[in-house]
Design a protein around this motif. Structure first.
Motif, mmCIF file in Angstrom:
data_model
loop_
_atom_site.group_PDB
_atom_site.id
_atom_site.type_symbol
_atom_site.label_atom_id
_atom_site.label_comp_id
_atom_site.label_asym_id
_atom_site.label_seq_id
_atom_site.Cartn_x
_atom_site.Cartn_y
_atom_site.Cartn_z
ATOM 1 N N ASP A 105 63.819 35.355 -25.665
ATOM 2 C CA ASP A 105 63.435 34.095 -25.040
ATOM 3 C C ASP A 105 62.933 33.123 -26.096
ATOM 4 O O ASP A 105 61.879 33.326 -26.695
ATOM 5 N N ARG A 106 63.677 32.051 -26.320
ATOM 6 C CA ARG A 106 63.298 31.046 -27.323
ATOM 7 C C ARG A 106 61.973 30.363 -26.992
ATOM 8 O O ARG A 106 61.219 29.992 -27.870
ATOM 9 N N ARG A 107 61.730 30.186 -25.701
ATOM 10 C CA ARG A 107 60.529 29.446 -25.288
ATOM 11 C C ARG A 107 59.247 30.129 -25.738
ATOM 12 O O ARG A 107 58.225 29.483 -25.919
ATOM 13 N N HIS A 108 59.306 31.414 -25.930
ATOM 14 C CA HIS A 108 58.103 32.159 -26.308
ATOM 15 C C HIS A 108 58.212 32.741 -27.715
ATOM 16 O O HIS A 108 57.468 33.650 -28.069
ATOM 17 N N GLY A 109 59.142 32.231 -28.508
ATOM 18 C CA GLY A 109 59.284 32.670 -29.896
ATOM 19 C C GLY A 109 59.818 34.069 -30.066
ATOM 20 O O GLY A 109 59.714 34.648 -31.145
#
Length: 109
Positions: free
Chosen positions: A24-28
């Motif tokens: 998940d990119r949103r959470h690194g």
């Protein structure tokens, strides 16, 4: 300052692999990765370098496909998690690597 040199092994194999971003990119948590039999075999070869005490192992298939004419030890090994044995080449770090024969550019157009 280190008391001992850092050593690492290199395993080289070729074949099909699936490449992509997982996580998940949103959470690194996104990472780019490769999965597949070729990736697993390369990782296993890297592990075998420690057992054999060598710097690198190159699968026979990759060695042949590269068109190398370098004198290397040839050995058949077992690869964990895989049936059968695999032929590998063990590059000698003291030998000058002969690159594949590539036609030289005869000048610019």
């Amino acid at each position: 300052h280190l008391d001992a040199p850092i050593r690492f092994g290199i395993g080289v194999h070729g074949g099909l692999a699936i490449l992509g971003e997982i996580g998940d990119r949103r959470h690194g948590g996104a990472v780019f990765t490769a999965i597949g039999d070729a990736v697993n075999v390369a990782a296993r070869l890297q592990g075998v370098t420690k057992t054999l005490g060598v710097d690198a192992l190159v699968s026979e298939a990759v060695f042949a496909a590269a068109g190398l004419d370098t004198p290397c030890a040839r050995r058949e090994i077992e690869v964990e998690g895989r049936e059968g044995r695999l032929w590998v080449r063990i590059p000698d770090p003291n030998e000058e690597t002969q690159r594949p024969k590539v036609p030289q550019n005869q000048g610019s157009p």
